[in-house]
Scaffold this active site. Sequence first.
Site, mmCIF file in Angstrom:
data_model
loop_
_atom_site.group_PDB
_atom_site.id
_atom_site.type_symbol
_atom_site.label_atom_id
_atom_site.label_comp_id
_atom_site.label_asym_id
_atom_site.label_seq_id
_atom_site.Cartn_x
_atom_site.Cartn_y
_atom_site.Cartn_z
ATOM 1 N N SER A 1 39.720 37.235 33.826
ATOM 2 C CA SER A 1 39.152 36.175 34.651
ATOM 3 C C SER A 1 38.720 34.970 33.825
ATOM 4 C CB SER A 1 37.955 36.723 35.432
ATOM 5 O OG SER A 1 38.362 37.750 36.304
ATOM 6 N N GLN B 1 37.508 54.744 59.172
ATOM 7 C CA GLN B 1 36.482 55.543 59.855
ATOM 8 C C GLN B 1 36.758 55.626 61.363
ATOM 9 O OE1 GLN B 1 34.406 56.897 57.809
ATOM 10 N NE2 GLN B 1 33.045 57.986 59.196
ATOM 11 N N HIS C 1 39.617 55.432 62.785
ATOM 12 C CA HIS C 1 40.799 56.276 62.969
ATOM 13 C C HIS C 1 40.512 57.752 62.708
ATOM 14 C CE1 HIS C 1 43.121 52.565 63.111
ATOM 15 N NE2 HIS C 1 44.222 53.258 63.354
ATOM 16 N N GLU D 1 43.005 37.096 40.134
ATOM 17 C CA GLU D 1 42.629 35.674 40.226
ATOM 18 C C GLU D 1 41.114 35.496 40.195
ATOM 19 O OE1 GLU D 1 44.893 32.962 42.477
ATOM 20 O OE2 GLU D 1 46.611 34.298 42.638
#
Length: 389
Positions: A134, A340, A342, A367
């Site tokens: 970074s 959760q 599902h 990025e």
Amino acid sequence: MADAEVTDDDFRVILAQVREFIAKEVIPREGDIARDDRIPDEIRRAAADMGLFGYAIPQEWGGLGLDLVHEVELAMEFGYTSLAMRSMFGTNNGIAGQVLVRFGTDEQKSTWLPRIASGEVVASFALTESEAGSNPAGLTTRAAREDGRWRIDGAKRYITNAPIADLFIVFARTRPADESGPGIAVFLVPADTPGVTVGPKDAKMGQEGAWSAEVWFDGALVDDAALIGGSEDGGYRAAMTSLAKGRVHIAALAVGCAQRALDESLTHAATTRQGGTPIGDFQLVQAHLADMYVGVESGRALVREAARKYVSGEDTRVAPSAAKLYCTEMAGRVADAAVQVHGGAGYMRGVAVERIFRDVRLLRLYEGTSEIQRLIVGGGLVRQATKEM
């Protein structure tokens, strides 16, 4: 030659075409992409024919010439399906292509940008190293003068599209940082340059079909014409400028992923029953859905505002980082809640929210990590407050 303006009416047509392409051609192939770990050739050809390899490249160089306000709307569509599809042309339009657009010489632009915009050339952004991610200031890859040319030595890692790249945008240190600058230059290095070696593609947690790999430079020689902008000291600025714009794009991708996770969860809640009752009637499920919706809509508004500020020049640093920080973290929360909702089905391969759960984790890393975004936002706010005193 100035860019021809893409009007809002023009863009609505482009956006509708992209949405239809994703719905009819890409979403039905998500399982194939995940299983085969590659984008089908017919999808790549169709994307190139639509101009997606150059949507952010100026029209004078063969692209569509979209600004960031329009680009984020496309990115939210790209995020709605397998992120590998966007990755296929992401570096051409994003951090690799934009370095050339903003900092390249006229000769460099005319040589490379039309081929990048058409998809003939895949450009790859070779910045990250084992000790520099970074923050590019930690680069150890070196470029030194040798017999009138530049000799590049070093190693890059996690380089998106490296296994299929035709051109590397390589960041290398030409001298130690001093009072005149960070000593980082950027070079155009064709992939077939002697001394360039690309490793095997990385095995990642998610984003199957989006290939990355290590790249080694062992005495790779390039001419002065390969030095982007003809300046040794433009590299660090080029990196920071390209990353800031890319952060708004990543934020928009995150919103698209979160929207897909919400839509999948709404469908599941409306059609799945427990004890004869749709689970969407259960208040705790509704609470999950409500939190997901608020996150998605908040992120969408933040992305659009950050893009507007970037294009106007009002804020090209803090707003992009704030958008990336919030939206990528939000997408992680929404994906977790989708699994959760599902239940056990959400943990199964082949279910969209399971893929999304793995795919979005990377958005908080590349990025610029969330931690770096916090430093940029916090530091920028303090400096702004200090100036106003």
